[in-house]
Each structure stands twice: as structure tokens, then as C-alpha cells.
Write a protein that holds these residues in place. Structure first.
Motif, mmCIF file in Angstrom:
data_model
loop_
_atom_site.group_PDB
_atom_site.id
_atom_site.type_symbol
_atom_site.label_atom_id
_atom_site.label_comp_id
_atom_site.label_asym_id
_atom_site.label_seq_id
_atom_site.Cartn_x
_atom_site.Cartn_y
_atom_site.Cartn_z
ATOM 1 N N CYS A 49 -9.649 10.767 -0.501
ATOM 2 C CA CYS A 49 -8.905 11.670 -1.385
ATOM 3 C C CYS A 49 -9.699 12.118 -2.609
ATOM 4 C CB CYS A 49 -7.619 10.989 -1.839
ATOM 5 S SG CYS A 49 -6.576 10.437 -0.490
ATOM 6 N N GLY A 50 -10.972 11.808 -2.653
ATOM 7 C CA GLY A 50 -11.794 12.182 -3.801
ATOM 8 C C GLY A 50 -11.701 11.162 -4.913
ATOM 9 N N LYS A 51 -12.709 11.145 -5.767
ATOM 10 C CA LYS A 51 -12.782 10.164 -6.852
ATOM 11 C C LYS A 51 -11.986 10.636 -8.043
ATOM 12 C CE LYS A 51 -17.130 8.400 -5.280
ATOM 13 N NZ LYS A 51 -18.397 7.868 -5.555
ATOM 14 N N THR A 52 -11.588 9.931 -8.948
ATOM 15 C CA THR A 52 -11.773 8.550 -9.315
ATOM 16 C C THR A 52 -10.415 7.866 -9.348
ATOM 17 O OG1 THR A 52 -13.677 9.095 -10.699
ATOM 18 C CG2 THR A 52 -12.608 7.019 -11.146
ATOM 19 N N TRP A 53 -10.168 6.979 -8.372
ATOM 20 C CA TRP A 53 -8.908 6.238 -8.278
ATOM 21 C C TRP A 53 -9.029 4.902 -8.979
ATOM 22 C CZ3 TRP A 53 -4.395 8.143 -6.512
ATOM 23 C CH2 TRP A 53 -4.455 9.355 -5.818
ATOM 24 N N HIS A 54 -7.907 4.450 -9.527
ATOM 25 C CA HIS A 54 -7.810 3.136 -10.156
ATOM 26 C C HIS A 54 -6.659 2.404 -9.472
ATOM 27 C CE1 HIS A 54 -10.473 4.465 -13.366
ATOM 28 N NE2 HIS A 54 -9.811 5.600 -13.297
ATOM 29 N N VAL A 55 -6.891 1.127 -9.171
ATOM 30 C CA VAL A 55 -5.887 0.348 -8.446
ATOM 31 C C VAL A 55 -5.721 -1.011 -9.116
ATOM 32 C CG1 VAL A 55 -5.238 -0.643 -6.227
ATOM 33 C CG2 VAL A 55 -6.542 1.500 -6.294
ATOM 34 N N ILE A 56 -4.481 -1.362 -9.415
ATOM 35 C CA ILE A 56 -4.154 -2.668 -9.979
ATOM 36 C C ILE A 56 -3.139 -3.310 -9.042
ATOM 37 C CG2 ILE A 56 -3.168 -3.878 -11.951
ATOM 38 C CD1 ILE A 56 -4.036 -1.315 -13.597
ATOM 39 N N VAL A 57 -3.421 -4.538 -8.635
ATOM 40 C CA VAL A 57 -2.541 -5.272 -7.724
ATOM 41 C C VAL A 57 -2.270 -6.642 -8.323
ATOM 42 C CG1 VAL A 57 -2.310 -6.270 -5.414
ATOM 43 C CG2 VAL A 57 -3.529 -4.099 -5.706
ATOM 44 N N GLY A 58 -1.018 -7.055 -8.332
ATOM 45 C CA GLY A 58 -0.726 -8.383 -8.845
ATOM 46 C C GLY A 58 0.750 -8.680 -8.894
ATOM 47 N N LYS A 59 1.040 -9.869 -9.357
ATOM 48 C CA LYS A 59 2.428 -10.310 -9.455
ATOM 49 C C LYS A 59 2.950 -10.235 -10.881
ATOM 50 C CE LYS A 59 2.278 -13.214 -5.415
ATOM 51 N NZ LYS A 59 2.480 -14.537 -4.833
ATOM 52 N N ASN A 60 2.042 -10.023 -11.847
ATOM 53 C CA ASN A 60 2.469 -9.988 -13.241
ATOM 54 C C ASN A 60 1.443 -9.231 -14.071
ATOM 55 O OD1 ASN A 60 3.790 -10.470 -15.621
ATOM 56 N ND2 ASN A 60 3.196 -12.618 -15.753
ATOM 57 N N PHE A 61 1.760 -8.011 -14.459
ATOM 58 C CA PHE A 61 0.868 -7.261 -15.333
ATOM 59 C C PHE A 61 1.662 -6.178 -16.054
ATOM 60 C CE2 PHE A 61 0.518 -5.101 -11.195
ATOM 61 C CZ PHE A 61 0.754 -3.772 -11.535
ATOM 62 N N GLY A 62 1.148 -5.776 -17.189
ATOM 63 C CA GLY A 62 1.699 -4.654 -17.922
ATOM 64 C C GLY A 62 0.684 -3.522 -17.885
ATOM 65 N N SER A 63 1.148 -2.314 -18.096
ATOM 66 C CA SER A 63 0.212 -1.191 -18.071
ATOM 67 C C SER A 63 0.762 -0.006 -18.852
ATOM 68 C CB SER A 63 -0.064 -0.758 -16.632
ATOM 69 O OG SER A 63 1.118 -0.232 -16.065
ATOM 70 N N TYR A 64 -0.159 0.841 -19.239
ATOM 71 C CA TYR A 64 0.167 2.117 -19.858
ATOM 72 C C TYR A 64 -1.027 3.008 -19.562
ATOM 73 C CZ TYR A 64 1.807 5.571 -23.184
ATOM 74 O OH TYR A 64 2.250 6.733 -23.762
ATOM 75 N N VAL A 65 -0.861 3.967 -18.668
ATOM 76 C CA VAL A 65 -2.005 4.748 -18.197
ATOM 77 C C VAL A 65 -1.731 6.241 -18.296
ATOM 78 C CG1 VAL A 65 -2.691 2.911 -16.599
ATOM 79 C CG2 VAL A 65 -1.242 4.764 -15.778
ATOM 80 N N THR A 66 -2.814 6.991 -18.302
ATOM 81 C CA THR A 66 -2.769 8.442 -18.192
ATOM 82 C C THR A 66 -3.355 8.803 -16.842
ATOM 83 O OG1 THR A 66 -3.064 8.656 -20.573
ATOM 84 C CG2 THR A 66 -3.544 10.598 -19.232
ATOM 85 N N HIS A 67 -2.698 9.698 -16.121
ATOM 86 C CA HIS A 67 -3.151 10.033 -14.771
ATOM 87 C C HIS A 67 -3.196 11.540 -14.572
ATOM 88 C CE1 HIS A 67 0.867 11.271 -13.333
ATOM 89 N NE2 HIS A 67 1.302 10.346 -14.173
ATOM 90 N N GLU A 68 -3.929 11.936 -13.558
ATOM 91 C CA GLU A 68 -3.946 13.344 -13.182
ATOM 92 C C GLU A 68 -2.590 13.695 -12.581
ATOM 93 O OE1 GLU A 68 -7.116 14.585 -10.609
ATOM 94 O OE2 GLU A 68 -8.630 13.613 -11.847
ATOM 95 N N LYS A 69 -2.145 14.911 -12.819
ATOM 96 C CA LYS A 69 -0.871 15.375 -12.265
ATOM 97 C C LYS A 69 -0.891 15.227 -10.742
ATOM 98 C CE LYS A 69 2.187 19.397 -12.320
ATOM 99 N NZ LYS A 69 3.394 18.622 -12.429
#
Length: 88
Positions: A49-69
Motif C-alpha cells: 500500500c505504499g510507505k510509511t505505515w506505523h503499527v502498534i500492537v499490544g494489550k495496554n497502550f495509549g496513543s495520540y497520532v496524526t495520520h494521512e486522510k
């Protein structure tokens, strides 16, 4: 693996969402470690699907991200949460 992904939030086309699920389920079949599952999903999405992907996997995490539409999804498979998004 017969687990069904449960979507919590997303901003992506249905076709891309299904691709993310397919790659995620395959990664889970081949690995038990969260970081290996995340790395596999990232590498496959970057390739397909083209770069740049970010992947977070887990049972306990917090996040706040900006992503492409159109390139964000947060979902669960079993007890694992997945945050997958693309950014430039």
C-alpha cells in the motif's frame, strides 16, 4: 485463525480495511510476539500500500497520532489492540 476483528475507530476505505485485517490475521498466525506481529504488518502494508505505515500492537497502550486522510484504523483481534496508520 478464526477471530473476527472488532473495529473501534477508522478512517479508511473498506477495501484497505479488509487488507489490513488479512495481513494482521496472517501475522498473528505466524508469531506470538507483539513486536514481530507489528513488524510483519508494517512491512506488508509498506510493500502493498505504499510507505510509511506505523503499527502498534499490544494489550495496554495509549496513543495520540496524526495520520494521512483515509489511512487510520484502531481495532481488536482477541485480546490484542492494533493501531495502524500511515503518515508522510
Amino acid at each position: 485463525m478464526s477471530q473476527v476483528p472488532i473495529v473501534k475507530a477508522f478512517d479508511m476505505p473498506e477495501e484497505l480495511k479488509e487488507e489490513v485485517f488479512t495481513v494482521s490475521l496472517e501475522a498473528m498466525e505466524n508469531s506470538m510476539l507483539e513486536r514481530e506481529i507489528a513488524a510483519t504488518i508494517k512491512k506488508e502494508l509498506d510493500k502493498k500500500c505504499g510507505k510509511t505505515w506505523h503499527v502498534i500492537v499490544g494489550k495496554n497502550f495509549g496513543s495520540y497520532v496524526t495520520h494521512e486522510k483515509g489511512c487510520f484504523i484502531y481495532y481488536y483481534i482477541g485480546s490484542y489492540a492494533f493501531l495502524v496508520f500511515k503518515s508522510a
